[in-house]
Design a protein around this motif. Structure first.
Motif, PDB file in Angstrom:
ATOM      1  N   GLY A 167      -3.887   4.205   8.564  1.00  0.00           N
ATOM      2  CA  GLY A 167      -4.799   4.853   8.482  1.00  0.00           C
ATOM      3  C   GLY A 167      -5.669   6.025   7.873  1.00  0.00           C
ATOM      4  O   GLY A 167      -6.494   6.208   8.279  1.00  0.00           O
ATOM      5  N   GLY A 168      -5.740   5.939   6.348  1.00  0.00           N
ATOM      6  CA  GLY A 168      -6.561   6.419   5.486  1.00  0.00           C
ATOM      7  C   GLY A 168      -7.614   5.437   5.011  1.00  0.00           C
ATOM      8  O   GLY A 168      -7.426   4.430   5.494  1.00  0.00           O
ATOM      9  N   LEU A 169      -7.806   6.480   3.899  1.00  0.00           N
ATOM     10  CA  LEU A 169      -8.828   5.273   3.093  1.00  0.00           C
ATOM     11  C   LEU A 169      -8.441   4.791   2.690  1.00  0.00           C
ATOM     12  O   LEU A 169      -9.080   3.382   2.296  1.00  0.00           O
ATOM     13  N   ASN A 170      -6.815   4.614   1.801  1.00  0.00           N
ATOM     14  CA  ASN A 170      -7.032   3.480   1.375  1.00  0.00           C
ATOM     15  C   ASN A 170      -6.201   2.428   1.809  1.00  0.00           C
ATOM     16  O   ASN A 170      -5.901   1.678   2.106  1.00  0.00           O
ATOM     17  N   ASP A 171      -5.983   2.669   3.003  1.00  0.00           N
ATOM     18  CA  ASP A 171      -5.446   1.023   4.263  1.00  0.00           C
ATOM     19  C   ASP A 171      -7.076   0.455   4.650  1.00  0.00           C
ATOM     20  O   ASP A 171      -7.118  -0.710   4.681  1.00  0.00           O
ATOM     21  N   LEU A 172      -7.806   1.404   4.801  1.00  0.00           N
ATOM     22  CA  LEU A 172      -9.368   0.838   4.280  1.00  0.00           C
ATOM     23  C   LEU A 172      -9.810   0.321   3.666  1.00  0.00           C
ATOM     24  O   LEU A 172     -10.519  -0.678   3.604  1.00  0.00           O
ATOM     25  N   ILE A 173      -9.249   0.553   2.205  1.00  0.00           N
ATOM     26  CA  ILE A 173     -10.019  -0.044   1.067  1.00  0.00           C
ATOM     27  C   ILE A 173      -9.308  -1.515   0.842  1.00  0.00           C
ATOM     28  O   ILE A 173     -10.053  -2.313   0.564  1.00  0.00           O
ATOM     29  N   ALA A 174      -7.954  -1.194   1.239  1.00  0.00           N
ATOM     30  CA  ALA A 174      -6.732  -2.344   1.587  1.00  0.00           C
ATOM     31  C   ALA A 174      -7.252  -3.365   1.936  1.00  0.00           C
ATOM     32  O   ALA A 174      -7.576  -4.229   1.377  1.00  0.00           O
ATOM     33  N   ARG A 175      -7.461  -3.137   3.103  1.00  0.00           N
ATOM     34  CA  ARG A 175      -8.175  -4.485   4.792  1.00  0.00           C
ATOM     35  C   ARG A 175      -9.005  -4.590   4.135  1.00  0.00           C
ATOM     36  O   ARG A 175      -9.701  -5.928   4.806  1.00  0.00           O
TER      37      ARG A 175
ATOM     38  N   ALA B  56       6.300   9.797  -1.076  1.00  0.00           N
ATOM     39  CA  ALA B  56       6.271  10.165  -2.168  1.00  0.00           C
ATOM     40  C   ALA B  56       4.863  10.228  -3.454  1.00  0.00           C
ATOM     41  O   ALA B  56       5.450  10.065  -4.704  1.00  0.00           O
ATOM     42  N   GLY B  57       3.846  10.660  -2.727  1.00  0.00           N
ATOM     43  CA  GLY B  57       2.890  10.931  -3.326  1.00  0.00           C
ATOM     44  C   GLY B  57       2.186   9.368  -3.840  1.00  0.00           C
ATOM     45  O   GLY B  57       1.715   8.703  -5.302  1.00  0.00           O
ATOM     46  N   GLY B  58       2.596   8.474  -3.584  1.00  0.00           N
ATOM     47  CA  GLY B  58       2.571   6.723  -3.633  1.00  0.00           C
ATOM     48  C   GLY B  58       3.894   6.133  -4.429  1.00  0.00           C
ATOM     49  O   GLY B  58       3.478   4.824  -4.701  1.00  0.00           O
ATOM     50  N   ARG B  59       4.659   7.265  -5.658  1.00  0.00           N
ATOM     51  CA  ARG B  59       5.423   6.535  -6.005  1.00  0.00           C
ATOM     52  C   ARG B  59       6.845   5.665  -5.425  1.00  0.00           C
ATOM     53  O   ARG B  59       7.119   4.571  -6.287  1.00  0.00           O
TER      54      ARG B  59
ATOM     55  N   VAL C 278       1.273  -1.168  -0.484  1.00  0.00           N
ATOM     56  CA  VAL C 278       0.051   0.003  -0.347  1.00  0.00           C
ATOM     57  C   VAL C 278       0.748   0.713   0.153  1.00  0.00           C
ATOM     58  O   VAL C 278       1.478   1.137   1.050  1.00  0.00           O
ATOM     59  N   PRO C 279       0.808   1.941  -0.746  1.00  0.00           N
ATOM     60  CA  PRO C 279       1.960   3.084  -1.308  1.00  0.00           C
ATOM     61  C   PRO C 279       1.143   4.159  -0.674  1.00  0.00           C
ATOM     62  O   PRO C 279       1.622   5.459  -0.726  1.00  0.00           O
ATOM     63  N   TRP C 280       0.619   4.034   0.680  1.00  0.00           N
ATOM     64  CA  TRP C 280       0.191   5.300   1.523  1.00  0.00           C
ATOM     65  C   TRP C 280       0.255   4.761   2.661  1.00  0.00           C
ATOM     66  O   TRP C 280       0.306   3.716   3.207  1.00  0.00           O
ATOM     67  N   PRO C 281       0.842   6.002   3.570  1.00  0.00           N
ATOM     68  CA  PRO C 281       0.862   4.855   5.244  1.00  0.00           C
ATOM     69  C   PRO C 281      -1.077   4.799   6.033  1.00  0.00           C
ATOM     70  O   PRO C 281      -2.059   5.158   4.866  1.00  0.00           O
TER      71      PRO C 281
ATOM     72  N   THR D 136       3.938 -10.932  -5.096  1.00  0.00           N
ATOM     73  CA  THR D 136       4.237  -9.265  -4.398  1.00  0.00           C
ATOM     74  C   THR D 136       2.924  -8.329  -5.618  1.00  0.00           C
ATOM     75  O   THR D 136       3.430  -8.876  -6.818  1.00  0.00           O
ATOM     76  N   ILE D 137       2.072  -7.665  -4.942  1.00  0.00           N
ATOM     77  CA  ILE D 137       1.390  -6.985  -5.971  1.00  0.00           C
ATOM     78  C   ILE D 137       1.237  -6.047  -4.926  1.00  0.00           C
ATOM     79  O   ILE D 137       1.725  -5.619  -3.916  1.00  0.00           O
ATOM     80  N   GLY D 138      -0.060  -4.925  -5.211  1.00  0.00           N
ATOM     81  CA  GLY D 138      -0.174  -3.809  -4.423  1.00  0.00           C
ATOM     82  C   GLY D 138      -1.023  -2.764  -4.912  1.00  0.00           C
ATOM     83  O   GLY D 138      -1.513  -3.082  -5.853  1.00  0.00           O
ATOM     84  N   MET D 139      -1.367  -1.903  -4.695  1.00  0.00           N
ATOM     85  CA  MET D 139      -2.161  -1.027  -5.219  1.00  0.00           C
ATOM     86  C   MET D 139      -1.730   0.368  -6.024  1.00  0.00           C
ATOM     87  O   MET D 139      -0.413   0.693  -5.449  1.00  0.00           O
ATOM     88  N   GLY D 140      -2.523   0.035  -7.619  1.00  0.00           N
ATOM     89  CA  GLY D 140      -2.559   1.256  -7.577  1.00  0.00           C
ATOM     90  C   GLY D 140      -3.629   2.620  -7.798  1.00  0.00           C
ATOM     91  O   GLY D 140      -4.411   2.077  -7.748  1.00  0.00           O
ATOM     92  N   ASN D 141      -2.703   3.998  -7.880  1.00  0.00           N
ATOM     93  CA  ASN D 141      -3.649   5.226  -8.352  1.00  0.00           C
ATOM     94  C   ASN D 141      -4.082   5.966  -9.070  1.00  0.00           C
ATOM     95  O   ASN D 141      -2.544   5.828  -9.523  1.00  0.00           O
ATOM     96  N   LEU D 142      -4.608   6.557  -9.570  1.00  0.00           N
ATOM     97  CA  LEU D 142      -4.554   7.546 -10.203  1.00  0.00           C
ATOM     98  C   LEU D 142      -3.057   8.061 -10.685  1.00  0.00           C
ATOM     99  O   LEU D 142      -2.143   8.237 -11.689  1.00  0.00           O
TER     100      LEU D 142
END
Length: 321
Positions: free
Chosen positions: A40-48, A70-73, A35-38, A88-94
């Motif tokens: 506790g946020g929405l990305n975390d909630l969605i991933a879980r 770095a904004g997900g980079r 998850v390329p984000w910290p 290993t897979i992961g979340m991709g965002n716009l």
């Protein structure tokens, strides 16, 4: 094509078998999801929410591994560098997949070369909101006011080169209006700014605005999806307002390039199956999110098309970071 429900148990078994190379045999039932984000946020909630259900469906353990920065980079680069073995897979965002390649010269990955898009499993409409003190009830009102007060209205974003910034640039260019851009560090700061009348308008993701809109603290005047969203049935689309613009931010599953085809097919089938369940549809609606059915081919084509669109806007508007 989506795979039928009856195929999933066989595919899950196939995935486990395909991963059981001697060097990784003991970890073949565990998948790392970056998850390329910290946390506790929405990305975390969605991933879980998704990964808990996909884990049960496939009979494997999916561990969320947070790699923010770095904004997900940074996190996406972690996926791009991983061995293409399905572990290993992961979340991709716009932003990291379509906008940032047009903004940054030092990208740590090449989307087309280094990544395998799997599926977009959730999307967020953007909502155009205005300050309650503004005498504006519609997009037409906002355009008229901006034309009458050139350069005197401000709009907020969560940073230069974000979707929230670029769609307002599209809006300004299409309507020929002059409004000043005020970038903030995040949606908490931009929301405070609009509540305090430091800015008069902004586009922001629906999940971030559900509570302020419900509490009457900001006024929604348009959504960026092709159709009205269930959470805001009274708010028209930009197209209804006469603007040919459509933007959603999205949450997707990506894998390293050269990941075996049967593994990609299995992951696509599992995440798609979970996305379509009534339980997950309720979860998405509660968060102000939507699910747009997409094949792997359609998702890959969307990345290409959106990269081209954002690149054009960035060049035409002279945007740089």
């Amino acid at each position: 094509m989506p795979l039928p429900r009856r195929a999933l148990p066989l595919l899950a078994t196939s995935l486990g078998a395909s991963l059981a190379a001697p060097a990784i045999a003991q970890t073949a039932r565990t998948i790392r999801f970056v998850v390329p984000w910290p946390p506790g946020g929405l990305n975390d909630l969605i991933a879980r929410a998704f990964n808990d259900r996909v884990s049960r469906l496939m009979g494997v353990t999916i561990v969320n591994d947070f790699k923010p920065g770095a904004g997900g980079r940074i996190g996406v680069a972690e996926v791009a560098r991983a061995a293409p073995d399905g572990l290993t897979i992961g979340m991709g965002n716009l932003g990291p997949l379509t906008i940032f390649p047009n903004l940054y010269r030092d990208m740590p990955f090449d989307v087309a070369r280094d990544l395998a898009p799997i599926t977009m499993f959730a999307a967020s409409p953007l909502v155009l909101v205005v300050n309650n003190d503004l005498p504006v009830r519609s997009v037409a009102d906002l355009i008229a006011l901006a034309l009458a007060r050139p350069g005197r209205l401000n709009y907020a974003s969560i940073g230069v080169g974000t979707a929230q910034h670029l769609i307002f640039e599209m809006f300004r260019a299409q309507e020929g209006i002059a409004m000043e851009h005020i970038p903030y560090r995040g949606n908490t700061d931009s929301l405070i700014a609009i509540l305090q009348s430091d800015v008069q308008a902004m586009f922001e993701t629906l999940p971030s605005l559900l509570v302020p809109i419900a509490d009457g603290k900001v006024r929604p005047i348009a959504v960026t999806t092709p159709e009205r969203v269930p959470s805001l049935p009274q708010v028209p689309t930009l197209k209804e307002a006469g603007l040919d613009m459509e933007v959603t931010t999205w949450y997707a599953v990506i894998a390293p390039a050269r990941t075996p085809e049967n593994v990609l097919a299995t992951l696509y089938a599992a995440y798609t199956e979970v996305s379509r369940t009534a339980e997950m549809q309720r979860f998405l609606a509660e968060q102000g999110l939507i699910y747009a059915a997409n094949t792997r081919t359609e998702f890959a084509a969307r990345i290409v098309a959106e990269t081209a669109r954002w690149g054009r806007i960035i060049r035409e508007r002279g945007i740089s970071v």
